[in-house]
Design a protein around this motif. Structure first.
Motif, PDB file in Angstrom:
ATOM      1  N   MET A 274       0.829  -1.200   0.000  1.00  0.00           N
ATOM      2  CA  MET A 274       0.000   0.000   0.000  1.00  0.00           C
ATOM      3  C   MET A 274       0.869   1.257   0.000  1.00  0.00           C
ATOM      4  N   ASP A 278      -1.755   6.669   1.013  1.00  0.00           N
ATOM      5  CA  ASP A 278      -2.999   6.011   1.413  1.00  0.00           C
ATOM      6  C   ASP A 278      -2.975   5.664   2.896  1.00  0.00           C
ATOM      7  N   GLY A 308      -6.315   2.997  -0.591  1.00  0.00           N
ATOM      8  CA  GLY A 308      -5.384   1.885  -0.646  1.00  0.00           C
ATOM      9  C   GLY A 308      -5.930   0.605  -0.055  1.00  0.00           C
ATOM     10  N   SER A 313      -7.813  -2.290  -5.568  1.00  0.00           N
ATOM     11  CA  SER A 313      -6.429  -1.857  -5.351  1.00  0.00           C
ATOM     12  C   SER A 313      -5.597  -2.980  -4.752  1.00  0.00           C
ATOM     13  N   ASP A 317      -2.391  -5.245  -6.271  1.00  0.00           N
ATOM     14  CA  ASP A 317      -1.107  -5.457  -5.593  1.00  0.00           C
ATOM     15  C   ASP A 317      -0.739  -6.938  -5.568  1.00  0.00           C
TER      16      ASP A 317
END
Length: 590
Positions: A274, A278, A308, A313, A317
């Motif tokens: 993250m 965020d 985040g 999101s 990741d």
């Protein structure tokens, strides 16, 4: 509590109630009973001009769109959506001819023109009936509470609402609907005996740990609880922090499998990738009254703005992780201080990539310190790294919880007891709330996850909700240098606090009312002094307490002067850190 005392308490927080009704970028507006009544009156006036024939058409429209309740012989006094929520003004969307709920082939007496004419009125009628029904239901619920229900020492969540409203002198706000007693316990497995002796002598500590007991709205998210903990222990929000599951809970949920952990990221856990902006979305203090700023952070209603933590999101990741990438694992032999030799037992002490970002091969890792440490190195794929050791690759712990999550959605609470040393029945009650596996949790969220991914809308306000607790304790860490750790447990009521005399039922009732009125936590019990930032953890705090309580006996005049100078210097520094050792009213502290 007499009327005079009650009025004094009410006066102290009346001015704060307005904050909980004030909309900010990170907190939605909270509707007060006054606004509730005003909206009902507005809708009633707007519907006054409709004739009985108009109402028949509206009733037919409602029946067509939502279906009549077979058990309701009078037609429909209440309208519900598919999730059993009242439909209000904002919940009824504009329907068109293609709406799946509108079938042109149905044999109805309502044509498109009539639908267009009455669409606005239908929305108003639904909203009006929802408001009326909610109010009448709440009145009925309160009126039907038996006199002896919710009337025992330490009663909080189960408290008889009629008793609270009699104390308050007015109806309690609609939300927060539920409250929890949260127990915050500062602990350090390595605190010395000398330190503990100092705390009991100079730090106003009576029990084994510095602790705080706080009444909180059950829906308080972890990001807001962070600010409560900061205020409750006296810290200044000047360092990193995190919320995590106990190691055994994390191990049980993940089953030590990387794929399971990846599935948990975005639903329960934060992504270790993250972005920093965020993570610190809420840390926007720019000067002024720090206490007032903190209060704004933990006053509800609550709304996270951390993008985040969005499921899309986080999934992005996780897709960046190359499961086939090669990594070095370094195993070191453990030193046995009894035999003064390195035993056969070994542990993984380093994990590092075999290849750099530009494709060049990195050298094998070696032990730090002594060159005599026996070690070996293996090359494995990312997917084969033990889950507990993947943390070596990231600055953030794999076990960090999403801070948008409401406390009551993840933390199981005791009914009348905290999880520690509770009775067998109390343990059964707590265990009944906790998911046995991650699949039990994920099965309840997968529909929400898929809907968000399909919509490609990753708004903080529309994230998956966890509907089953995963643990009965949380670990809050603050300032990784000083190493502060707070163990968090909860109960719905707190009879032991009242029975032990740490708080009276009258004060607990007023805390109950105040929390509901202001949508803000209330500190109800405290053991031990406030902490200080950058003091060096518990042992450093013990040293500080000794320095401001010098033993003058046997010192020379010069020695006494030096001790006084040291005390003054330490006090000036501590106060500059926001520290106070004065007595204060717990009830007003938050």
């Amino acid at each position: 509590m007499n009327k005079n005392q009650k009025n004094i308490f009410k006066k102290d927080w009346k001015k704060d109630i307005k904050m909980s009704y004030t909309e900010t970028p990170t907190r939605p507006h909270r509707i007060s009973w006054e606004e509730f009544d005003e909206r009902e009156e507005e809708l009633r006036e707007e519907l006054e001009d409709l004739t009985s024939e108009d109402f028949q058409v509206l009733a037919a429209l409602a029946d067509l769109l939502f279906g009549a309740d077979e058990d309701d012989e009078e037609g429909d006094d209440e309208f519900w959506d598919e999730d059993d929520e009242f439909l209000g003004d904002d919940d009824v969307e504009d329907w068109d001819d293609d709406d799946e709920d509108w079938d042109e082939d149905e044999d109805d007496d309502i044509d498109d023109e009539e639908f267009d004419v009455f669409e606005d009125e239908l929305k108003k009628l639904l909203a009006y009936q929802a408001l009326r029904s909610l109010k009448e239901q709440m009145k009925s619920d309160i009126a039907n509470i038996p006199d002896d229900e919710g009337n025992f020492p330490g009663d909080l969540e189960d408290r008889n609402i009629r008793i609270l409203e009699e104390l308050s002198g007015e109806p309690l706000p609609i939300s927060p609907e539920n409250l929890l007693r949260v127990h915050l316990e500062l602990f350090d497995e390595f605190a010395s005996e000398d330190a503990m002796e100092t705390f009991h002598k100079y730090g106003h500590l009576e029990g084994p740990h510095f602790s705080r007991d706080v009444v909180v709205p059950a829906d308080i998210p972890l990001y807001a609880l962070h600010f409560v903990i900061q205020r409750a222990f006296g810290w200044q929000n000047s360092h990193m922090h995190s919320f995590a599951l106990p190691d055994h809970v994390f191990s049980n949920l993940t089953e030590e499998r990387i794929n399971t952990w990846k599935e948990m990221v975005g639903v329960l856990l934060r992504s270790p990738l993250m972005a920093e902006e965020d993570e610190f979305w809420a840390d926007d203090y720019e000067g002024g009254d720090f206490t007032k700023w903190l209060r704004g952070k933990y006053t509800g209603p609550y709304l996270s703005q951390c993008y985040g933590e969005g499921i899309i999101s986080c999934r992005h990741d996780m897709e960046q992780l190359d499961m086939d990438a090669e990594y070095y694992l370094m195993f070191e032999k453990l030193y046995n201080f009894d035999t003064k030799k390195y035993d056969d037992e070994e542990r993984i002490t380093k994990v590092s990539p075999v290849y750099s970002y530009n494709g060049e091969k990195n050298p094998e890792p070696r032990p730090w310190g002594s060159k005599d440490i026996p070690y070996r190195v293996e090359v494995v794929k990312f997917a084969d790294i033990p889950l507990a050791k993947i943390g070596y690759l990231y600055e953030r712990d794999l076990n960090e919880l999403l801070e948008r999550l409401p406390l009551d959605s993840i933390l199981a609470s005791g009914e009348a007891e905290l999880p520690d040393n509770c009775s067998e029945d109390g343990r059964d009650y707590i265990d009944s709330q906790i998911a046995d596996s991650w699949n039990m949790v994920y099965d309840g969220t997968i529909g929400q996850v898929q809907k968000i991914i399909e919509s490609k809308t990753d708004l903080p306000s529309a994230q998956p909700e966890i509907r089953m607790a995963v643990t009965d304790e949380l670990i809050y860490s603050y300032d990784y240098g000083d190493g502060w750790k707070v163990r968090i447990t909860a109960s719905e009521n707190c009879p032991e606090l009242v029975k032990s005399g740490r708080i009276t039922q009258d004060l607990l009732d007023m805390a109950n009312i105040k929390c509901r009125d202001t949508y803000r936590p209330v500190l109800i019990a405290k053991d031990g002094d406030m902490m200080i930032d950058d003091v060096g953890g518990l042992d450093g705090f013990a040293e500080f307490l000794r320095s401001i309580n010098p033993q003058m006996k046997g010192l020379s005049p010069e020695g006494k002067a030096a001790a006084r100078a040291e005390k003054e210097e330490q006090m000036v520094w501590a106060r500059g850190q926001g520290w106070t050792n004065r007595k204060f009213d717990h009830f007003k502290w938050l």
